[in-house]
Design a protein around this motif. Structure first.
Motif, PDB file in Angstrom:
ATOM      1  N   ASP A   1      40.441  37.885  27.467  1.00  0.00           N
ATOM      2  CA  ASP A   1      39.838  38.883  26.578  1.00  0.00           C
ATOM      3  C   ASP A   1      39.316  40.077  27.366  1.00  0.00           C
ATOM      4  OD1 ASP A   1      40.411  37.326  24.365  1.00  0.00           O
ATOM      5  OD2 ASP A   1      38.346  36.621  24.090  1.00  0.00           O
TER       6      ASP A   1
ATOM      7  N   GLU B   1      40.603  43.874  26.830  1.00  0.00           N
ATOM      8  CA  GLU B   1      39.668  44.918  26.395  1.00  0.00           C
ATOM      9  C   GLU B   1      39.437  45.987  27.448  1.00  0.00           C
ATOM     10  OE1 GLU B   1      36.179  42.701  25.315  1.00  0.00           O
ATOM     11  OE2 GLU B   1      37.244  41.636  23.712  1.00  0.00           O
ATOM     12  N   GLN B   2      39.307  45.588  28.693  1.00  0.00           N
ATOM     13  CA  GLN B   2      38.926  46.528  29.748  1.00  0.00           C
ATOM     14  C   GLN B   2      40.110  47.141  30.493  1.00  0.00           C
ATOM     15  OE1 GLN B   2      35.702  47.515  30.171  1.00  0.00           O
ATOM     16  NE2 GLN B   2      35.312  46.215  28.388  1.00  0.00           N
TER      17      GLN B   2
END
Length: 95
Positions: free
Chosen positions: A24, A28-29
């Motif tokens: 995740d 996301e990053q």
């Protein structure tokens, strides 16, 4: 120690309670895609590379299916993908 490797971007994320948390984070990053990420474990107390690096993760089950292995499996079932994953991990971590 749990880790996730992104084969496309040649990134790794380390040290969370669960592999999915690292996946995740990379999504996301760093914009990682699920199909490019594989979970692994590092057993740093072991001496040999074969005993330190282990591909055993629930996130690998779905990716194995995406790569044509209908029965999945928690390891990496494609030898070329496993070799590539090891190459990227060893680029970031020296054993």
């Amino acid at each position: 120690m749990k880790g996730v490797v992104d084969l496309n971007q040649e990134l790794i994320a380390l040290d969370a309670d669960m592999h999915y948390e690292l996946a995740d984070y990379l999504k996301e990053q760093r914009g990682s895609k699920e199909i490019d990420m594989w979970g692994f474990n590092l057993w740093l107390e072991n001496q040999s590379m074969g005993d330190i690096l282990e591909y055993d993760s629930f996130i690998n089950i779905h990716n194995n299916q995406l790569h044509g292995f209908p029965r999945g499996g928690m390891g990496i079932l494609d030898a070329d993908i496993m070799a590539r994953a090891t190459e990227v991990i060893c680029k970031w971590i020296q054993f």
